[in-house]
Design an enzyme around this catalytic site. Structure first.
Site, short mmCIF file in Angstrom:
data_model
loop_
_atom_site.label_atom_id
_atom_site.label_comp_id
_atom_site.label_asym_id
_atom_site.label_seq_id
_atom_site.Cartn_x
_atom_site.Cartn_y
_atom_site.Cartn_z
N HIS A 194 0.85 -1.18 0.00
CA HIS A 194 0.00 0.00 0.00
C HIS A 194 0.90 1.23 0.00
CE1 HIS A 194 -3.71 -2.16 0.62
NE2 HIS A 194 -3.23 -2.77 1.69
N CYS A 242 0.00 3.02 -3.85
CA CYS A 242 -1.13 3.85 -4.20
C CYS A 242 -0.76 5.26 -4.66
CB CYS A 242 -2.12 3.92 -3.05
SG CYS A 242 -1.97 5.34 -2.00
#
Length: 369
Positions: A194, A242
């Site tokens: 992430h 991300c």
């Protein structure tokens, strides 16, 4: 005959072909007028699973007879040679004149290669997080694909799984001190997790106690000052993490704001029943020599992770490198990866970004033999 050959490999095709490969095949078959636009759309829209798409595609081509089957086999041989090998379709040998120029020391426009010395690559994959809602299904496929790909490109691969931010920093620092880098002609660093602007997240991340690794630190540890062993050698950085908060189909968002709001899942969009989205926000202002850095999307947009096949970025990297790494230099390979996203994601926006490229020469993964 071609139809018999395609029928022979039907089972393996259904079991092994990926969704990105199916989409590229459909585009190529449409261009060569084997399929029409309605048939192309029906494969994608009327079949919920990857296997159903693959089965419908090959059966549709088989009905076109030997001419259609021949065109599909030729497309596979040209665009997907590794798939051909796996299926038992013998790809034609690469024509000598199409190979990259010999990157010898006499050509100062090309980075020299050392075929006898080990190459080194670092792969860090975060899949299982302290907060189970952040777990990244399909990340294990990305790790397996990248490791296999880099080994096929003659790299010795150091892998780490499920690290905190501090552990990621330690892993990169230790990699930069590996004595084998002195003989290596290049290095890869691949981090998949992430992310947020300028950082990837460690597995212990929470809103109350952020656990992060600053991406700029990769450049710090691999710089000339900190890592003289890589002086004047290409350093290829790939980040899957991300970059925005836009939503899509069957979402698993790597954007923390979205996850915290409970928006982890959404109704599936067309062509995306099996896919999970990852949002990858990274930006660099570091100016170090001999780096090339590929992010999985532009600012404010998501990137996609198929829960079975892994992220689209890694799938396309694997596909392009397997097909073209003996022909093209690294920047051309990345450009081809970017082109894969140009027409394939009609309903979901993603475009990888090549950032902070300071390569002063062309880098080929293989010399001319």
């Amino acid at each position: 005959m071609a139809a018999d050959e395609l029928r022979r490999v039907r089972k393996g095709f259904v079991e092994n072909v990926t969704v990105p490969q199916i989409r590229q095949l459909l585009d190529d078959l449409r261009t060569q007028e084997v399929l029409n636009e309605e048939e192309k759309d029906s494969v994608l829209e009327e079949n919920p699973s990857r296997a159903d798409k693959a089965r419908t595609l090959i059966d549709m081509v088989l009905k076109k007879g030997n001419v259609g089957c021949t065109k599909m086999i030729n497309i596979l041989k040209k665009e997907h040679p590794q798939t051909c090998l796996a299926l038992g379709l013998n790809a034609p040998p690469v024509v000598q004149r199409d190979l990259a120029p010999n990157p010898g020391a006499e050509d100062d426009s090309i980075y020299p290669l050392n075929e006898e010395a080990p190459r080194l690559a670092l792969i860090i994959t975060n899949k299982t997080f302290k907060n189970a809602r952040l777990n990244r299904s399909g990340a294990e496929k990305d790790e397996a694909n990248m490791e296999a790909l880099l080994r096929s490109q003659r790299y010795e691969v150091v892998t780490h799984k499920d690290l905190t931010g501090k552990q990621i920093e330690k892993a990169v620092s230790e990699f930069s001190k590996d004595q084998r880098l002195k003989q290596a002609d290049s290095a890869f660093v691949v981090i998949m997790s992430h992310g947020k602007m300028g950082a990837v997240l460690g597995v212990n991340w929470t809103e109350e106690e952020p656990d992060e690794f600053l991406i700029d630190n990769i450049f710090k540890y691999l710089s000339t000052e900190s890592c003289p062993a890589l002086l004047n050698k290409p350093k290829i950085i790939i980040i899957q993490a991300c970059r925005g908060a836009k939503s899509g189909a069957v979402i698993v968002s790597d954007n923390i704001a979205s996850d915290s709001a409970g928006g982890a899942e959404a109704q599936p969009a067309p062509h995306a029943v099996e896919e999970c989205l990852e949002e990858d926000t990274l930006h660099f202002a570091h100016q170090e020599k001999d780096f090339v850095y590929l992010l999985s999307s532009t600012p404010d947009t998501v990137s996609y992770r198929d829960t079975r096949q892994g992220s689209l970025l890694i799938q396309y990297i694997d596909q392009v490198f397997q097909a073209s790494s003996r022909v093209d230099d690294i920047e051309e390979l990345f450009r081809k990866v970017m082109r894969c996203f140009e027409s394939k994601l009609t309903n979901k926006k993603q475009m990888p970004t090549k950032d902070r490229c300071t390569l002063t020469r062309r880098f080929y993964l293989f010399p001319r033999h």
